[in-house]
Scaffold this motif. Structure first.
Motif, PDB file in Angstrom:
ATOM      1  N   ALA A   1      30.390 -29.517   0.594  1.00  0.00           N
ATOM      2  CA  ALA A   1      29.112 -29.224   1.250  1.00  0.00           C
ATOM      3  C   ALA A   1      28.873 -30.151   2.432  1.00  0.00           C
ATOM      4  CB  ALA A   1      27.965 -29.343   0.234  1.00  0.00           C
ATOM      5  N   GLU A   2      29.242 -31.427   2.259  1.00  0.00           N
ATOM      6  CA  GLU A   2      29.065 -32.380   3.350  1.00  0.00           C
ATOM      7  C   GLU A   2      29.954 -32.024   4.538  1.00  0.00           C
ATOM      8  OE1 GLU A   2      29.427 -37.205   4.185  1.00  0.00           O
ATOM      9  OE2 GLU A   2      29.705 -36.381   2.175  1.00  0.00           O
TER      10      GLU A   2
ATOM     11  N   ARG B   1      31.077 -29.080   5.293  1.00  0.00           N
ATOM     12  CA  ARG B   1      30.577 -27.847   5.908  1.00  0.00           C
ATOM     13  C   ARG B   1      29.361 -28.109   6.774  1.00  0.00           C
ATOM     14  NH1 ARG B   1      31.370 -24.603   0.282  1.00  0.00           N
ATOM     15  NH2 ARG B   1      33.560 -23.982   0.581  1.00  0.00           N
ATOM     16  N   ARG B   2      28.476 -28.983   6.314  1.00  0.00           N
ATOM     17  CA  ARG B   2      27.314 -29.323   7.129  1.00  0.00           C
ATOM     18  C   ARG B   2      27.747 -29.964   8.441  1.00  0.00           C
ATOM     19  NH1 ARG B   2      25.007 -30.852   2.114  1.00  0.00           N
ATOM     20  NH2 ARG B   2      25.642 -33.012   2.464  1.00  0.00           N
TER      21      ARG B   2
END
Length: 288
Positions: free
Chosen positions: A49-50, A52-53
């Protein structure tokens, strides 16, 4: 603005975005997912998630710069800066290592108490994973207990895998001490582990003092980056000054200048961060 240059820039941005997403996905997934405990999936999802952000922010920033300047190199540099600058200007990695060492100290003291109370090493290791495991080392400790209790793996092999997952010279010290306990099965293991925990506590204290001094160095790096960004923004409003950068030769010059700045900033980052040290428990054989 030249429409062809803008379209070319958008194309480069799309290619860059795909590359960033591919690399982010590849880095976020370990090579042996099925050997990890279920709790490891939480860490994997958080890391993905990190990434992708960061990838999304990098793509948006690159497109914005391309739309403003029409320079593909500027878009690429912007995306690279989004990925690298947070690591350069912060001490997050060092802070995470200190938290992990603090967790190892606490876990080692608990394990020493269990061994002093007369529990066998394997029972103590399994019990240490059953309650109040410090979060920074929860996954390796849980995996260690699972290998001993469920897979019935030999204790020394499980401890070597445990040190491998910690991936830290201090973790190797603790793993080596536990391996010696597993081999000799004598008394005094609790005393040895308590002494080792005291050494880890002293190491943590020293690292905190060093990081306090390095915070001043990182502040200097932030000022350098801030001045560089401010100068760049002001220069963009000087049309006659930046016109040559719109040519192929100007893009090449811009790429070289950006690369030199990047190397200088990375070097400053390396000077302000200590090497993690060399591990000695690295021959683990096949993973279970």
């Amino acid at each position: 603005m030249n429409v062809n240059a803008l379209l070319a820039g958008v194309g480069v941005s799309a290619l860059l975005g795909g590359t960033i997403c591919a690399v982010a996905g590849w880095k976020g997934l370990p090579s042996a997912l099925m050997t990890r405990p279920p709790s490891r999936w939480v860490t994997i999802r958080t890391a993905l998630a990190e990434h992708r952000r960061l990838a999304a922010i990098a793509i948006v920033a690159a497109i914005a710069v391309l739309g403003t300047t029409g320079w593909p190199v500027a878009g690429f540099v912007t995306a690279a800066a989004v990925f690298t600058l947070p690591k350069v200007v912060t001490g997050r990695a060092a802070a995470e290592r200190i938290r992990r060492l603090e967790a190892l100290e606490l876990w080692t003291r608990r394990l020493a108490d269990l061994l002093t109370a007369g529990r066998a090493l394997e029972q103590a290791l399994e019990h240490s994973a059953a309650r109040n495991v410090p979060v920074p080392i929860a996954a390796p400790v849980t995996a260690l207990a699972r290998r001993l209790r469920v897979a019935r793996m030999p204790t020394e092999q499980a401890l070597r895998l445990f040190a491998d997952e910690l991936d830290d010279p201090i973790g190797d010290r603790i793993g080596a001490a536990l391996i010696l306990v597993a081999r000799r099965r004598g008394r005094g293991a609790g005393v040895v582990l308590n002494k080792l925990a005291e050494l880890v506590a002293k190491d943590v204290m020293d690292r905190r003092e060093v990081e306090a001094a390095r915070a001043e160095h990182r502040t200097t790096v932030r000022w350098i980056i801030g001045i560089l960004v401010a100068f760049t923004v002001v220069a963009l409003f000087q049309k006659t000054y930046v016109v040559p950068f719109g040519t192929p030769a100007g893009q090449a010059v811009l790429a070289v200048a950006a690369a030199l700045y990047g190397v200088a900033l990375w070097r400053l980052h390396r000077l302000g961060n200590a090497a993690p040290g060399h591990r000695f428990l690295t021959d683990t054989g096949r993973r279970s």
